[in-house]
Design an enzyme around this catalytic site. Structure first.
Site, PDB file in Angstrom:
ATOM      1  N   CYS A  69       0.857  -1.187   0.000  1.00  9.22           N
ATOM      2  CA  CYS A  69       0.000   0.000   0.000  1.00  9.22           C
ATOM      3  C   CYS A  69       0.895   1.239   0.000  1.00  9.22           C
ATOM      4  CB  CYS A  69      -0.867  -0.037   1.262  1.00  9.22           C
ATOM      5  SG  CYS A  69      -1.908   1.422   1.477  1.00  9.22           S
ATOM      6  N   CYS A 206      -0.587   3.641  -6.408  1.00 13.16           N
ATOM      7  CA  CYS A 206      -1.587   3.093  -5.498  1.00 13.16           C
ATOM      8  C   CYS A 206      -1.810   1.672  -5.988  1.00 13.16           C
ATOM      9  CB  CYS A 206      -2.888   3.890  -5.567  1.00 13.16           C
ATOM     10  SG  CYS A 206      -4.260   3.058  -4.718  1.00 13.16           S
TER      11      CYS A 206
HETATM   12  N1  DGL Z   1      -3.817   0.437  -2.148  1.00 13.96           N
HETATM   13  C1  DGL Z   1      -3.655   1.627  -1.348  1.00 13.96           C
HETATM   14  C2  DGL Z   1      -2.466   2.433  -1.851  1.00 13.96           C
HETATM   15  O1  DGL Z   1      -1.585   1.883  -2.504  1.00 13.96           O
HETATM   16  C3  DGL Z   1      -4.967   2.326  -1.309  1.00 13.96           C
HETATM   17  C4  DGL Z   1      -5.071   3.265  -0.208  1.00 13.96           C
HETATM   18  C5  DGL Z   1      -6.478   3.573   0.271  1.00 13.96           C
HETATM   19  O2  DGL Z   1      -7.021   2.746   0.993  1.00 13.96           O
HETATM   20  O3  DGL Z   1      -6.971   4.663  -0.029  1.00 13.96           O
HETATM   21  O4  DGL Z   1      -2.329   3.623  -1.592  1.00 13.96           O
END
Ligand code: DGL
Length: 295
Positions: A69, A206
């Site tokens: 993440c 993301c």
């Molecule tokens: N997959 C997360 C990232 O890489 C998403 C973050 C979220 O929950 O907004 O930032």
């Protein structure tokens, strides 16, 4: 066992990259779906939620946890590594983020080199970075890339509604128009900032976004290369495990495939998640509810 964590199911893109690259390793994934998205939360909340999830993965036997993440990496990784871990009962275990290896690939410079080197100091590329509001506001990609390649132009584009749309499994129409809007705005900002240039690279900063990568590719100029974090993180972990082999949890030679474990945990609603994931994950992963595992 190696842990992979995300606020929701975006980190599955990283998990898949790792599971493909390391067919003999056992992985445990935790999606904190009940608290997703993290991308618009305060720093304190992100640090606390990430710490809790990392601790859960340690409690379930992971020696090493990869934060799949960008938001958790941008906001929480350094504080977990430097402030929390050394004081906790988990000394000897480790947490890795995913921004460092992405910056290394984007700048072609090892993370340890924080001064510009030749020829990177003269690179004049334009790099687009798409991410959550918190990741883009943190400026972490801008700062880390600029340290190594000061002439590169970075155009950060927050996509605040995209994670929720992907988590909700909204079908192509809404996601398509969201991606189209974000890419169009980024291209206009890039042209503005660079006298009409277009980005040479796009970082999907993301881990949810690779689930809709074809849409980014559809609206980005054909000449713009998309940097794929799942591949980058898998390569980085390979190097890391060579230097730190005690974190490797390979099955014994000759053990059969069934002995391999890629287990998926969530804090959210299992049935909802599995149903919503089908559009992005054809194999339909099976999640288990964390609370039930904990009894
Ligand atoms: N997959 C997360 C990232 O890489 C998403 C973050 C979220 O929950 O907004 O930032």
């Amino acid at each position: 066992m190696i842990g992979v964590f995300d606020s929701g199911h975006g980190g599955l893109t990283v998990l898949k990259g790792l599971a493909d690259r390391f067919p003999n390793q056992n992985f445990l994934y935790l999606g904190d779906h009940i608290n997703a998205p993290y991308g618009n939360r305060s720093s304190d909340e992100i640090v606390e939620l990430t710490r809790r999830s990392v601790e859960t993965l340690f409690e379930h036997g992971c020696g090493l946890v990869v934060l799949g993440c960008n938001t958790a990496t941008a906001i929480a990784c350094r504080s977990l590594q430097q402030d929390w871990l050394p004081q906790s009962k988990w000394q000897g275990r480790n947490v890795l983020g995913i921004i460092a290896p992405t910056v290394e690939v984007a700048t072609q410079t090892p993370w340890g080199m924080t001064e510009p080197q030749y020829p990177q100091m003269y690179k004049e590329d334009v790099i687009a970075v798409f991410g959550t509001q918190r990741t883009i506001d943190s400026m972490v990609y801008d700062e880390e890339i600029k340290k190594r390649c000061p002439q590169i132009d970075i155009v950060g584009k927050a996509c605040p509604d995209l994670v929720t749309a992907i988590e909700g499994g909204d079908q192509s129409l809404e996601i398509d128009s969201l991606v189209k809007g974000y890419v169009t705005e980024m291209l206009a900002e890039a042209a503005d900032k660079t006298d009409g240039k277009q980005p040479h690279y796009a970082i999907l900063g993301c881990t949810h976004y690779p689930l809709v990568e074809p849409l980014f590719a559809k609206y980005l100029p054909a000449s713009c290369r998309v940097l794929s974090q799942p591949t980058i993180v898998a390569q980085a972990l390979e190097h890391y495990l060579k230097r730190h082999p005690h974190f490797s949890t390979k099955r014994a030679e000759g053990a059969n495939e069934a002995a391999r474990r890629v287990q998926l945990l969530t804090t959210g609603d299992v049935a909802f998640i599995e149903q919503k994931l089908t559009f992005a994950w054809p194999g339909r992963p099976r999640f288990e509810l964390l609370a039930e595992i904990n009894g």
